[in-house]
Motif scaffolding. Structure first.
Motif, PDB file in Angstrom:
ATOM      1  N   THR A 138       0.812  -1.218   0.000  1.00 48.28           N
ATOM      2  CA  THR A 138       0.000   0.000   0.000  1.00 48.28           C
ATOM      3  C   THR A 138       0.842   1.263   0.000  1.00 48.28           C
ATOM      4  O   THR A 138       0.377   2.332  -0.380  1.00 48.28           O
ATOM      5  N   GLY A 139       2.103   1.153   0.427  1.00 45.13           N
ATOM      6  CA  GLY A 139       2.967   2.328   0.438  1.00 45.13           C
ATOM      7  C   GLY A 139       2.647   3.250   1.597  1.00 45.13           C
ATOM      8  O   GLY A 139       2.042   2.859   2.586  1.00 45.13           O
ATOM      9  N   ASN A 140       3.016   4.515   1.463  1.00 44.09           N
ATOM     10  CA  ASN A 140       2.884   5.475   2.555  1.00 44.09           C
ATOM     11  C   ASN A 140       2.092   6.682   2.071  1.00 44.09           C
ATOM     12  O   ASN A 140       2.591   7.500   1.312  1.00 44.09           O
ATOM     13  N   SER A 141       0.864   6.798   2.522  1.00 41.17           N
ATOM     14  CA  SER A 141       0.018   7.902   2.071  1.00 41.17           C
ATOM     15  C   SER A 141       0.511   9.242   2.568  1.00 41.17           C
ATOM     16  O   SER A 141       0.240  10.275   1.952  1.00 41.17           O
ATOM     17  N   CYS A 142       1.255   9.252   3.667  1.00 41.15           N
ATOM     18  CA  CYS A 142       1.715  10.523   4.224  1.00 41.15           C
ATOM     19  C   CYS A 142       2.749  11.206   3.340  1.00 41.15           C
ATOM     20  O   CYS A 142       2.901  12.423   3.389  1.00 41.15           O
ATOM     21  N   VAL A 143       3.522  10.429   2.593  1.00 38.57           N
ATOM     22  CA  VAL A 143       4.572  11.028   1.774  1.00 38.57           C
ATOM     23  C   VAL A 143       4.375  10.722   0.294  1.00 38.57           C
ATOM     24  O   VAL A 143       5.320  10.719  -0.476  1.00 38.57           O
ATOM     25  N   TYR A 144       3.142  10.476  -0.127  1.00 37.80           N
ATOM     26  CA  TYR A 144       2.882  10.217  -1.541  1.00 37.80           C
ATOM     27  C   TYR A 144       3.117  11.491  -2.340  1.00 37.80           C
ATOM     28  O   TYR A 144       2.665  12.578  -1.978  1.00 37.80           O
ATOM     29  N   VAL A 145       3.852  11.360  -3.448  1.00 41.39           N
ATOM     30  CA  VAL A 145       4.136  12.498  -4.331  1.00 41.39           C
ATOM     31  C   VAL A 145       3.574  12.166  -5.711  1.00 41.39           C
ATOM     32  O   VAL A 145       3.901  11.122  -6.286  1.00 41.39           O
ATOM     33  N   PHE A 211      16.450  18.084  -6.254  1.00 39.37           N
ATOM     34  CA  PHE A 211      15.737  16.946  -6.829  1.00 39.37           C
ATOM     35  C   PHE A 211      15.064  16.122  -5.727  1.00 39.37           C
ATOM     36  O   PHE A 211      13.894  15.743  -5.841  1.00 39.37           O
ATOM     37  N   ALA A 212      15.798  15.864  -4.657  1.00 39.86           N
ATOM     38  CA  ALA A 212      15.246  15.084  -3.544  1.00 39.86           C
ATOM     39  C   ALA A 212      14.065  15.797  -2.908  1.00 39.86           C
ATOM     40  O   ALA A 212      13.047  15.175  -2.577  1.00 39.86           O
ATOM     41  N   THR A 213      14.160  17.111  -2.741  1.00 37.69           N
ATOM     42  CA  THR A 213      13.070  17.868  -2.129  1.00 37.69           C
ATOM     43  C   THR A 213      11.796  17.762  -2.956  1.00 37.69           C
ATOM     44  O   THR A 213      10.705  17.542  -2.414  1.00 37.69           O
ATOM     45  N   GLN A 214      11.929  17.884  -4.278  1.00 33.50           N
ATOM     46  CA  GLN A 214      10.740  17.844  -5.132  1.00 33.50           C
ATOM     47  C   GLN A 214      10.204  16.437  -5.324  1.00 33.50           C
ATOM     48  O   GLN A 214       8.994  16.236  -5.466  1.00 33.50           O
ATOM     49  N   MET A 215      11.083  15.447  -5.302  1.00 37.60           N
ATOM     50  CA  MET A 215      10.640  14.069  -5.524  1.00 37.60           C
ATOM     51  C   MET A 215      10.084  13.416  -4.254  1.00 37.60           C
ATOM     52  O   MET A 215       9.307  12.464  -4.336  1.00 37.60           O
ATOM     53  N   LEU A 216      10.452  13.934  -3.094  1.00 39.26           N
ATOM     54  CA  LEU A 216      10.109  13.255  -1.852  1.00 39.26           C
ATOM     55  C   LEU A 216       9.201  14.053  -0.924  1.00 39.26           C
ATOM     56  O   LEU A 216       8.757  13.517   0.097  1.00 39.26           O
ATOM     57  N   THR A 217       8.924  15.307  -1.242  1.00 40.17           N
ATOM     58  CA  THR A 217       8.073  16.124  -0.377  1.00 40.17           C
ATOM     59  C   THR A 217       6.631  16.058  -0.860  1.00 40.17           C
ATOM     60  O   THR A 217       6.332  16.409  -1.997  1.00 40.17           O
ATOM     61  N   THR A 222       4.227  18.379   4.380  1.00 40.90           N
ATOM     62  CA  THR A 222       5.179  19.318   3.776  1.00 40.90           C
ATOM     63  C   THR A 222       6.490  19.439   4.548  1.00 40.90           C
ATOM     64  O   THR A 222       7.414  20.101   4.089  1.00 40.90           O
ATOM     65  N   GLY A 223       6.558  18.834   5.722  1.00 40.21           N
ATOM     66  CA  GLY A 223       7.798  18.891   6.484  1.00 40.21           C
ATOM     67  C   GLY A 223       8.838  17.949   5.901  1.00 40.21           C
ATOM     68  O   GLY A 223       8.545  17.151   5.003  1.00 40.21           O
ATOM     69  N   PRO A 224      10.068  18.014   6.395  1.00 41.23           N
ATOM     70  CA  PRO A 224      11.125  17.116   5.898  1.00 41.23           C
ATOM     71  C   PRO A 224      10.954  15.711   6.474  1.00 41.23           C
ATOM     72  O   PRO A 224      11.376  15.428   7.591  1.00 41.23           O
ATOM     73  N   ASN A 225      10.287  14.825   5.721  1.00 36.47           N
ATOM     74  CA  ASN A 225      10.116  13.452   6.205  1.00 36.47           C
ATOM     75  C   ASN A 225      11.472  12.758   6.281  1.00 36.47           C
ATOM     76  O   ASN A 225      12.466  13.228   5.732  1.00 36.47           O
ATOM     77  N   LEU A 272      21.123   7.435  -4.505  1.00 33.14           N
ATOM     78  CA  LEU A 272      20.390   7.013  -5.704  1.00 33.14           C
ATOM     79  C   LEU A 272      19.436   5.867  -5.406  1.00 33.14           C
ATOM     80  O   LEU A 272      18.381   5.748  -6.048  1.00 33.14           O
ATOM     81  N   SER A 273      19.778   5.016  -4.430  1.00 35.72           N
ATOM     82  CA  SER A 273      18.870   3.924  -4.089  1.00 35.72           C
ATOM     83  C   SER A 273      17.560   4.455  -3.519  1.00 35.72           C
ATOM     84  O   SER A 273      16.513   3.816  -3.648  1.00 35.72           O
ATOM     85  N   ILE A 274      17.605   5.627  -2.902  1.00 33.13           N
ATOM     86  CA  ILE A 274      16.390   6.269  -2.389  1.00 33.13           C
ATOM     87  C   ILE A 274      15.618   6.927  -3.520  1.00 33.13           C
ATOM     88  O   ILE A 274      14.421   6.709  -3.699  1.00 33.13           O
ATOM     89  N   LEU A 275      16.309   7.737  -4.316  1.00 31.66           N
ATOM     90  CA  LEU A 275      15.630   8.517  -5.352  1.00 31.66           C
ATOM     91  C   LEU A 275      15.134   7.654  -6.505  1.00 31.66           C
ATOM     92  O   LEU A 275      14.086   7.943  -7.097  1.00 31.66           O
ATOM     93  N   ASN A 276      15.858   6.614  -6.849  1.00 33.06           N
ATOM     94  CA  ASN A 276      15.428   5.760  -7.960  1.00 33.06           C
ATOM     95  C   ASN A 276      14.108   5.064  -7.669  1.00 33.06           C
ATOM     96  O   ASN A 276      13.390   4.674  -8.599  1.00 33.06           O
TER      97      ASN A 276
END
Length: 291
Positions: A138-145, A211-217, A222-225, A272-276
């Motif tokens: 199901t993933g994580n609805s709190c940090v869905y982008v 890139f990380a901020t836009q892909m993961l926020t 909106t806080g830094p998860n 990269l393992s996180i962002l990919n």
């Protein structure tokens, strides 16, 4: 906190003076040190490792039964650390590229080599994907982008980051050669002082952060998860490696340059393992790892 000597004294309080009980002494002390070693391998801050009589007894029992690979994602950290760099004095991140990273907020260092696939999903210490994760399905609805947010970010930063990673890989080939081309190596880590442009590897650092901020926020949080904070940690490690490489290459120090390059390689690949994970086929190709 207790010194090794104090730990031994605590242990002996649980051991009588009969021959049978005395025979157990070495096993109990060994188990206690195993517990301390595992705690150290997990990078738990010293303030969290105070030893009491109760914790010694429970720790001995768990340490004796401890499997060799209890946390596959941090198996490399359980071994003697080949680098001294991650244990450096970070000076409260005052000199870091991004001060607010995972270490800054938690006092913990993520694994030297992050293996996302082996990361325990239910481990609150290393679960960087948010506290409301329900399952891997199901993933994580709190940090869905949404794709609408990720696609423009990918188009804006992919080329710069991918180019920086490729040039960092090229640097490794130069340093591993029998006769390194120091002039070429220096160009690949040029910080771009004065009017010069920084090298692609150095230039990619800020792009990696954006890139990380836009892909993961997520708009939902909106806080830094923690996922974002962990990625920032590895960006800071990359920056440290590149800064050190510029100095060691100038000094033509092969051993230090190779060690720093390996340290940077681990950091780039962990990032990269996180962002990919956030780059689906609908967005584009994943970024190749440093080789």
């Amino acid at each position: 906190q207790h010194s090794n000597h104090e730990i031994i004294l605590i242990c002996t309080k649980y051991i009588g003076k009969t021959e049978e009980e005395t025979t157990m002494k070495s096993s109990v002390i060994l188990a206690t040190f195993i517990t301390g070693h595992v705690t150290s391998a997990l990078h738990v801050p010293a303030t969290d490792t105070a030893i009491t009589r109760r914790s010694v007894v429970s720790g001995i029992a768990s340490a004796i039964m401890l499997p060799p690979n209890i946390f596959p994602a941090i198996a490399d950290d359980a071994q003697p650390n080949p680098y001294k760099y991650e244990n450096r004095d970070r000076n409260k991140n005052k000199d870091a590229l991004i001060r607010e990273d995972y270490w800054y907020f938690s006092g913990r260092r993520p694994p030297r080599r992050l293996d996302i696939n082996a990361l325990p999903a239910d481990d609150p210490t290393w679960n960087a994907w948010g506290e409301c994760t329900k399952s891997e399905v199901t993933g994580n609805s709190c940090v869905y982008v949404s794709l609408k947010q990720r696609i423009p970010a990918y188009g804006k930063y992919f080329f710069s980051i991918d180019n920086g990673v490729k040039e960092y890989s090229q640097l490794g080939k130069i340093l591993r050669s029998s006769n390194p081309n120091w002039n070429e190596a220096a160009k690949l880590v040029d910080p771009g002082l004065d009017t010069r442009m920084p090298s692609p590897a150095v230039d990619s650092l800020l792009k990696m952060a954006l890139f990380a901020t836009q892909m993961l926020t997520s708009p939902n949080f909106t806080g830094p998860n923690r996922e974002l904070l962990v990625s920032r940690y590895y960006i800071n490690e990359c920056a440290f490696a590149l800064d050190g490489l510029a100095k060691s290459i100038e000094a033509r120090d092969v051993a230090t340059s190779l060690a720093l390059w390996e340290f940077g390689k681990d950091s780039f690949n962990s990032y990269l393992s996180i962002l990919n994970r956030s780059i689906s086929p609908k967005i584009g190709d994943k970024i190749d790892l440093v080789t």
